[in-house]
Design a protein around this motif. Structure first.
Motif, mmCIF file in Angstrom:
data_model
loop_
_atom_site.group_PDB
_atom_site.id
_atom_site.type_symbol
_atom_site.label_atom_id
_atom_site.label_comp_id
_atom_site.label_asym_id
_atom_site.label_seq_id
_atom_site.Cartn_x
_atom_site.Cartn_y
_atom_site.Cartn_z
ATOM 1 N N LEU A 295 4.705 0.610 5.168
ATOM 2 C CA LEU A 295 5.133 -0.547 5.956
ATOM 3 C C LEU A 295 5.945 -0.106 7.171
ATOM 4 O O LEU A 295 5.769 -0.621 8.285
ATOM 5 C CB LEU A 295 5.950 -1.498 5.075
ATOM 6 N N SER A 364 -1.547 -3.188 4.965
ATOM 7 C CA SER A 364 -0.237 -3.542 4.426
ATOM 8 C C SER A 364 -0.180 -4.981 3.943
ATOM 9 O O SER A 364 0.883 -5.451 3.541
ATOM 10 C CB SER A 364 0.848 -3.325 5.497
ATOM 11 N N LEU A 384 4.372 -8.717 8.405
ATOM 12 C CA LEU A 384 4.131 -7.688 7.394
ATOM 13 C C LEU A 384 4.937 -7.990 6.139
ATOM 14 O O LEU A 384 6.163 -7.890 6.142
ATOM 15 C CB LEU A 384 4.530 -6.306 7.938
ATOM 16 N N TYR A 386 6.756 -7.582 2.549
ATOM 17 C CA TYR A 386 7.431 -6.426 1.974
ATOM 18 C C TYR A 386 6.673 -5.842 0.786
ATOM 19 O O TYR A 386 6.728 -4.635 0.548
ATOM 20 C CB TYR A 386 8.838 -6.805 1.519
ATOM 21 N N LEU A 388 3.384 -4.771 -1.049
ATOM 22 C CA LEU A 388 2.004 -4.409 -0.755
ATOM 23 C C LEU A 388 1.074 -5.094 -1.734
ATOM 24 O O LEU A 388 1.433 -5.330 -2.899
ATOM 25 C CB LEU A 388 1.817 -2.902 -0.858
#
Length: 394
Positions: A295, A364, A384, A386, A388
Motif C-alpha cells: 500500500l 491493492s 486505497l 487499508y 488488502l
C-alpha cells in the motif's frame, strides 16, 4: 469407444511376452489336445495361436476363439486341453477390451457353460449336472471378475497419474504466471523511475539553458540537479533490471528484504521535484499510520506519476498540491495542479503512467480516477483501503 479393428498401442516388452505365452500354450496344450482328440485337436491351435494379439485386438481374439469353440461343440469333439485359450481370451477382453464388449463376453461365457454341460455332462443325474454347471460357471465368472478388477485398478492408477501430471502442469503454469506478473511489476517500476527522472532532467535542462547567460550560478545548480537525478535513477533502474537476470540472481536473504519506497519517502520525492522548479504544496490530514509495504509503495508511485505528469503537461508556473488523507477505512491520495494540462486534447491511448496507476490501485483493492478538474488544471484521486483483498499481493 475404441473400434475392435483398431490396434491398441502395446509396449514391445508386452508383445514379446504375449508371443512367448501363446507359443508356450500352443506347444504344451496344443499338442496335448492333438494327442487327446486326434485331428480335432487342430482346433486347439486355433484357440491358442490368436492369443498373440490378445492385447492389441482383445475383442477379435475372444470372439474368434469362441467361434472355434462353437465349431468344436457342433463337431462333437470333447473338451480338451486347448480350451484353456477360451479362459485366457476372456481374461484379456475383460482387462484390455471395451467395457461393453467385456459384458457381452461374460454372457457368451455363460452360454458356453450351458452348451458344455448340455453336451458333455448329460449322462449323469441332474444334481451332478448342476454341480458341473456351477463349477464351470464359477471358473468363467472368476476369470472375468479378476480381469475386471485389474481393469478398474489400471483405470484408477491412470487417473492418479493424469491428476499428478495435471498438478505438475498447473504448478508450471502458475510459476510462469508468477514470473510474468513479477516482470510486469518490474516494468512498471522501471517506467516510473525513468519517466520521473527524465522529466526532472528535462525541466532542469530547459531551465539551465534559459539561465546560462543571465544566471550562471542557477545554470550550474540545474546541471548539478540533472546529474544527481540521473545517477539516482540509473542506480535504481540497475537494481530492478538485475531482478530480470533470474539465472544470475543469488537467493535473497529473507531477513533482508529489498527496500521499497513508501509514504515516508514522499517528502524526499517532493523536495526533488521542488528542486526541479515545480511549486508543490504537501498536506497530510488525519492520523498517520503504518501501512503495508504494498500500500505504501502504491501511494508513493501514484504521487510520483502524478508529479511526473504535472512536470510534462502542466506548463511553466504551474502549482501542484499533494494531499494524503488518512481516513478511518482508507488512504486517499490527491494530486492536483492548476496548469494547462486540462486543455491538452485527450488521447485515445491513456499512456502507461495512468494505466500503471490503475493497475497498482486495483492490486491493492483501490481505485484511481484522473482527469481535468473544474476551473482548470488536472486532478488524480486514489482511494486505497487499508486492508488488502483476500489473496492479494503481499
Amino acid at each position: 469407444m475404441t473400434g475392435i479393428l483398431t490396434a491398441r498401442p502395446v509396449p514391445a516388452r508386452s508383445k514379446a511376452f504375449d508371443l512367448l505365452l501363446a507359443g508356450g500354450l500352443s506347444m504344451t496344450f496344443g499338442f496335448l489336445a492333438v494327442a487327446q482328440t486326434g485331428l480335432g485337436g487342430v482346433l486347439a491351435f486355433g484357440m491358442l495361436v490368436p492369443l498373440i494379439w490378445r492385447r492389441t485386438h482383445p475383442e477379435l481374439v475372444f470372439f474368434g476363439v469362441s467361434a472355434i469353440a462353437v465349431l468344436q461343440w457342433l463337431a462333437g469333439i470333447h473338451l480338451m486341453a486347448g480350451n484353456i485359450g477360451l479362459l485366457v481370451a476372456l481374461y484379456a477382453i475383460s482387462v484390455y477390451g471395451d467395457h461393453r464388449f467385456s459384458r457381452i463376453a461374460l454372457i457368451v461365457g455363460g452360454l458356453g457353460v450351458l452348451m458344455a454341460t448340455s453336451r458333455y455332462y448329460n449322462g449323469g443325474d441332474w444334481k451332478q449336472q448342476i454341480t458341473m454347471m456351477g463349477a464351470l460357471g464359477a471358473v468363467v465368472f472368476g476369470v472375468w471378475a479378476i480381469g475386471e478388477r485389474r481393469r478398474t485398478r489400471g483405470l484408477y492408477v491412470a487417473q492418479l497419474e493424469e491428476r499428478a501430471a495435471q498438478l505438475e502442469r498447473d504448478r508450471d503454469r502458475e510459476a510462469k504466471l508468477a514470473v510474468s506478473n513479477e516482470r510486469t511489476r518490474i516494468a512498471r517500476e522501471i517506467h516510473d523511475v525513468v519517466a520521473h527522472g527524465l522529466s526532472i532532467m528535462i525541466v532542469q535542462a530547459d531551465g539551465g539553458l534559459y539561465a546560462a547567460d543571465q544566471s550562471p550560478e542557477q545554470a550550474k545548480k540545474a546541471l548539478a540537479t540533472i546529474g544527481d537525478t540521473g545517477r539516482a535513477s540509473l542506480t535504481e533502474m540497475r537494481k530492478m533490471l538485475g531482478l530480470l537476470k533470474q539465472d544470475e540472481q543469488p537467493e535473497l536473504d529473507p531477513n533482508q528484504p529489498r527496500p521499497q519506497p513508501g509514504v515516508s519517502s514522499l517528502p524526499e520525492l517532493i523536495d526533488n521535484v521542488r528542486d526541479a522548479g515545480l511549486t508543490v504544496d504537501y498536506q497530510v490530514t488525519g492520523e498517520p499510520r503504518d501501512l503495508p509495504a504494498l500500500l505504501g509503495l502504491t501511494a508513493y508511485r501514484i504521487v510520483q506519476e502524478g508529479l511526473t505528469n504535472t512536470l510534462k503537461h502542466a506548463g511553466p508556473g504551474a502549482r501542484t498540491c499533494v494531499q494524503l488523507d488518512f481516513g478511518r477505512e482508507m488512504l486517499t491520495v490527491v494530486v492536483t495542479d492548476d496548469g494547462r494540462g486540462a486543455g491538452v486534447a485527450p488521447s485515445s491511448d491513456p499512456g502507461h503512467g495512468l494505466v500503471g496507476m490503475r493497475q497498482r490501485a486495483s492490486i491493492s483493492g483501490g481505485t484511481v480516477s484522473a482527469g481535468p478538474k473544474a476551473g482548470g488544471g488536472y486532478e488524480v484521486i486514489a482511494k486505497l483501503p487499508y486492508h488488502l483483498p483476500t489473496g492479494g499481493e503481499q
